[in-house]
Design an enzyme around this catalytic site. Structure first.
Site, PDB file in Angstrom:
ATOM      1  N   ASP A 153       0.829  -1.197   0.000  1.00 25.90           N
ATOM      2  CA  ASP A 153       0.000   0.000   0.000  1.00 25.90           C
ATOM      3  C   ASP A 153       0.863   1.245   0.000  1.00 25.90           C
ATOM      4  O   ASP A 153       1.606   1.467   0.951  1.00 25.90           O
ATOM      5  CB  ASP A 153      -0.916  -0.002   1.221  1.00 25.90           C
ATOM      6  CG  ASP A 153      -1.805   1.221   1.249  1.00 25.90           C
ATOM      7  OD1 ASP A 153      -2.452   1.481   0.226  1.00 25.90           O
ATOM      8  OD2 ASP A 153      -1.834   1.908   2.266  1.00 25.90           O
ATOM      9  N   THR A 154       0.765   2.014  -1.059  1.00 24.59           N
ATOM     10  CA  THR A 154       1.364   3.335  -1.131  1.00 24.59           C
ATOM     11  C   THR A 154       2.867   3.320  -1.428  1.00 24.59           C
ATOM     12  O   THR A 154       3.618   2.570  -0.816  1.00 24.59           O
ATOM     13  CB  THR A 154       1.135   4.115   0.185  1.00 24.59           C
ATOM     14  OG1 THR A 154      -0.206   3.955   0.609  1.00 24.59           O
ATOM     15  CG2 THR A 154       1.416   5.582  -0.020  1.00 24.59           C
ATOM     16  N   VAL A 155       3.285   4.162  -2.357  1.00 26.17           N
ATOM     17  CA  VAL A 155       4.705   4.397  -2.610  1.00 26.17           C
ATOM     18  C   VAL A 155       4.998   5.850  -2.287  1.00 26.17           C
ATOM     19  O   VAL A 155       4.095   6.695  -2.260  1.00 26.17           O
ATOM     20  CB  VAL A 155       5.084   4.088  -4.073  1.00 26.17           C
ATOM     21  CG1 VAL A 155       4.834   2.625  -4.391  1.00 26.17           C
ATOM     22  CG2 VAL A 155       4.313   4.986  -5.047  1.00 26.17           C
TER      23      VAL A 155
END
Length: 442
Positions: free
Chosen positions: A256-258
């Site tokens: 989840d999420t960069v």
């Protein structure tokens, strides 16, 4: 603590960073004393530092090479911008574009699908110099959401709109898409941004979990006196749900999420974050990647703060929103010991946060950098530079990071993992290092 090789001969493990701050040479934290003079005396040359992450979650060994490779490319993209003279906010946006373009990350082209089989992305960016912020939420049909967030930021810096209207800093849904297209950002057909087979796999897993949940409720009504049977079914349900949420398109774990954080040689910091959100999320759900103070934070040093700080988060969006973790970690970095400050912030403001008291597992991760100006006098010339401390911490099973300075020939990458035997969501890992960026003051 991992071993870190030298940046221009001036890098060591964070455990020795206190010694780095007080060497035998006349190196001093001179932000307050030198702030005015540094405006007219800029270092000769280009430089900077970037730290990126490819998500906090689970990274399988079989896909480790791909995760590390995309982090290396993102670091190189940011450094190329810094070498060309770009400011931190431009470099951090470039790093995010590279991360969004990878099919292995949950952002941009590799985003998870919602319950309706559609992509809805969140992204935000913050400039520590101007303190401006731009964000988009539940955005569909745009290849690089961070480009829209960055354009919102830059447009806001131009001042008020006609009739004295305040320019937007956060747009969602169709309005965000139309605004992006009207400002020259090309649309991208959604069918080019996702894997239909992955959506079908996740849909089947969710339906299986729901069937088991329904079966459990019916059995519980028939056998209310049989606590053992109920407990056994509960364990099975939790197992299936866990398998669903830990699985993703490439079968290696739900990431989840960069994000990325950057400091340029002028001492400006910037942070950015981008996410496709949770797999099979409800349409319209907006995660922490778009929320102010939750997904990213960047703030240059000033009279109130001795250090410039930049933070980017990853993990369960709802947990990160309810704790405003990005801003909390940034505030903690003003303490003398950066490592201890981040450790306490992750423990007290996240894992043990009263806002998450009902949660069994608190899942998230952060990358953080803080820096201060320093001046070192030499017999023939003055060297002005920036002392950078960078860290990452996570409560998830793993987190993939990469880092690079403008003096490096290539980026370094690392997959950080929780110690064996620890419980994700209840334990944390923390690692990092320090480096000094130097330039000659003319």
């Amino acid at each position: 603590m991992i071993g870190l090789t030298n940046y221009a001969g001036v890098m060591e493990s964070l455990m020795n960073s206190a010694e780095e701050k007080q060497p035998s040479s006349p190196l001093t934290n001179s932000w307050a004393k030198k702030q005015e003079s540094s405006k007219s005396q800029k270092p000769n040359g280009v430089g900077g530092f970037v730290l990126v992450h490819a998500g906090a979650g689970y990274h399988s060994e079989s896909k480790a090479k791909e995760y590390k490779h995309v982090c290396k490319r993102a670091c190189q993209r940011a450094v190329d911008q810094l070498k060309a003279g770009a400011l931190a906010v431009e470099a951090v946006a470039a790093a995010l574009v590279e991360l969004e373009d990878s099919p292995f990350t949950n952002a941009g082209m590799g985003s998870n699908l919602n319950l309706s089989g559609e992509i809805e992305c969140d992204a935000s960016i913050m400039d520590g110099k101007s303190l401006h912020f731009g964000a988009v939420g539940a955005l569909s049909g745009i290849r690089n959401p961070v480009m829209v967030a960055n354009r919102l930021l830059s447009e806001a810096q131009k001042g008020k709109l006609s009739a004295g209207r305040i320019p937007p800093c956060f747009l969602v849904g169709r309005g965000a898409h139309d605004w992006a297209v009207s400002h020259g950002i090309p649309p991208c057909p959604s069918d080019k941004m996702f894997s239909l087979s992955a959506y079908k796999r996740n849909k089947r897993k969710m339906e299986l979990a729901e069937k088991m949940d329904t079966g459990h409720n019916q059995t519980k009504k028939r056998r209310q006196s049989s606590e053992n049977v109920s407990d056994m079914l509960s364990v099975k349900i939790l197992t299936v749900v866990s398998i669903f949420f830990l699985s993703c398109e490439n079968g290696s774990g739900c990431l989840d999420t960069v994000g990325a954080v950057v400091v340029d040689l002028e001492g400006n910091v910037a942070a950015a974050v981008s996410s496709g959100g949770l797999a099979m999320k409800h349409p319209g759900r907006v995660g922490q990647a778009a929320h102010y103070g939750c997904g990213c934070w960047a703030e240059n040093a000033c009279n109130m703060n001795s250090y410039s700080t930049a933070v980017s988060t990853s993990g369960c969006g709802e947990h990160l929103i309810r704790t405003m973790l990005a801003r909390e970690c940034s505030a903690a970095m003003q303490s003398e010991d950066a490592h201890q400050a981040l450790l306490e912030a992750m423990q007290n403001k996240f894992i043990s946060s009263p806002f998450l008291a009902s949660e069994d597992r608190v899942l998230g991760g952060v990358i953080v950098l803080r820096c201060c100006r320093c001046v070192e006098a030499q017999p023939s010339q003055n060297f002005q530079g920036i002392l950078v401390e960078f860290l990452w911490s996570h409560t998830t099973e793993s987190m993939c990071v990469g880092y690079m300075s403008a003096q490096d020939s290539k980026a370094k990458t690392h997959i950080s993992r929780l110690p064996p035997g620890t419980v994700p969501g209840q334990s944390l890992a923390i690692e990092g290092g320090v480096c000094r960026l130097m330039g000659v003051v003319e």
